[in-house]
Design an enzyme around this catalytic site. Structure first.
Site, PDB file in Angstrom:
ATOM      1  N   SER A 132       0.814  -1.215   0.000  1.00 46.86           N
ATOM      2  CA  SER A 132       0.000   0.000   0.000  1.00 46.86           C
ATOM      3  C   SER A 132       0.844   1.260   0.000  1.00 46.86           C
ATOM      4  O   SER A 132       0.444   2.283  -0.555  1.00 46.86           O
ATOM      5  CB  SER A 132      -0.908   0.009   1.238  1.00 46.86           C
ATOM      6  OG  SER A 132      -1.685  -1.157   1.299  1.00 46.86           O
ATOM      7  N   ASP A 141      -3.048  -6.112  10.345  1.00 45.50           N
ATOM      8  CA  ASP A 141      -3.057  -6.558   8.950  1.00 45.50           C
ATOM      9  C   ASP A 141      -2.396  -7.936   8.802  1.00 45.50           C
ATOM     10  O   ASP A 141      -1.521  -8.135   7.960  1.00 45.50           O
ATOM     11  CB  ASP A 141      -2.346  -5.529   8.068  1.00 45.50           C
ATOM     12  CG  ASP A 141      -2.753  -5.638   6.594  1.00 45.50           C
ATOM     13  OD1 ASP A 141      -3.789  -6.264   6.309  1.00 45.50           O
ATOM     14  OD2 ASP A 141      -2.027  -5.094   5.740  1.00 45.50           O
TER      15      ASP A 141
END
Length: 376
Positions: free
Chosen positions: A100, A213
């Protein structure tokens, strides 16, 4: 210092010796024996002990510090130029992957050390904050199953983390690439490693760390296939007395706990949920984002309804076949692990297991598996 009786040649930086020094010394010694030998003896012993103590101190400070400790207290300095040389100018052929907030490259430092270099794309919203979080979280974590940060490189227009290089890539590759295969023992060992790492994040520090995550691409494997949890870019640190945090940052769809995705609430139980989903994926080879899971159907709902039909209905076809020598043993093992996965991924946070209990349960399942295989 201040030993005025010392004398000798000028090169020793002491006063020159006088001719009658021997006679004076004899006189002093005779008086000492007569009047103050006990006192002088005590003083001499104290002086000798003081000298020995100071020498030991100097010697101990001169000893080389272990690399691990040195890297914690004084991280190695590294420049953008050296990182560029290590990756041949961040050449695309050296790229290991992207995320990301940037790209990860394989590099070789000037001393020959192989490293992974995570370069942050500072044009991406949240990249600066992600870099700061990873530095704060990972530089203070030393654990066998957590990716080690060797150092950081930070300037106004460039930020990067230098990490231990994991030669066997990530769990995502091993689960979903045609040329890779993990047997049942390897999968159990990897998931034990991950559970131990998460338990350490939650309970191994005064300030609990929520990874936020947990997913196969963030589980990295070294040359011995030992698993290491990495990528702390969206991690949260709980303050004193806090049990959850509110966040606007979203993690990966399919692995986020319901309360995380709907209300932005994260706690250590959010990591437990994600772990449960990864546990299902590891033994079924199905991703939570597969097209078969549509509308209200999720990988967890599918597992809940399919598990009573038996392990053969849910397990990775390459992992469990009816003609396997240890079919029953493996099937029982997978069923037990899937029951544990369902307990980890319960809808309500308070119904999910604690990671320390997950570690204990997985180790018991592994031991039963090994005992039964040896018995056969």
């Amino acid at each position: 210092m201040k030993n005025y009786a010392l004398c000798g040649p000028p090169r020793l930086l002491v006063p020159p010796c006088k001719n009658d020094i021997h006679k004076n010394s004899q006189t002093i010694i005779l008086h000492a024996f007569r009047y103050g030998l006990p006192t002088i003896g005590i003083v001499l012993v104290l002086i000798v002990l003081t000298i020995m103590y100071r020498r030991c101190q100097r010697r101990s400070t001169a000893l080389p510090i272990k690399d691990d400790l040195l890297s914690l207290k004084t991280p190695r300095r590294i420049s953008h130029a050296e990182l560029s040389r290590a990756t041949n100018g961040f050449e695309e052929s050296n790229m290991l992957g992207s995320g990301s907030f940037g790209y990860v490259y394989k590099g070789r430092l000037s001393d020959g050390m192989e490293v992974a270099i995570k370069v942050f794309n500072l044009q991406t919203e949240g990249a600066f904050r992600s870099f700061d979080i990873e530095c704060d979280a990972m530089l203070n974590i030393v654990h066998r199953n957590i990716v080690k940060v060797i150092t950081c490189c930070s300037s106004v227009d460039f930020k990067a983390l230098v990490l231990d290089y994991m030669s066997n890539g990530n769990l995502e590759k091993w689960l979903h690439s045609k040329n890779c295969f993990l047997d049942i023992i390897q999968r159990v060992d990897i998931m034990i490693d991950v559970a131990v790492a998460i338990e350490h994040l939650h309970n191994g520090h005064p300030t609990p760390i929520i990874h936020c995550d947990i997913k196969p691409s963030n589980i990295l494997l070294d040359e011995d296939m030992v698993a290491h949890v990495g990528d702390f870019g969206v991690a949260k640190l709980l303050g004193e007395g806090e049990v959850m945090k509110q966040t606007m940052t979203l993690a990966t769809i399919g692995y986020m706990a319901p309360e995380f995705g709907s209300a932005g609430l994260v706690s250590i139980k959010s990591d437990v949920y994600s772990y449960g989903i990864v546990l299902i994926e590891t033994f079924t080879k199905r991703k939570p984002t597969d097209n078969v899971f549509v509308e209200e159907e999720t990988i967890r709902h599918w597992m809940e309804s399919s598990l009573p039909k038996g392990a053969i209905e849910i397990a990775d076809v390459d992992l469990l076949r009816r003609e396997d020598e240890y079919f029953v043993v493996k099937a029982n093992c997978i069923s037990s692990i899937m029951e544990l996965a369902l307990n980890c991924s319960a809808e309500l946070p308070e119904e999910r297991k604690e990671m320390k209990d997950v570690v204990v349960e997985l180790k018991k399942i592994k031991q039963r598996l090994l005992n039964n295989i040896q018995h056969f």
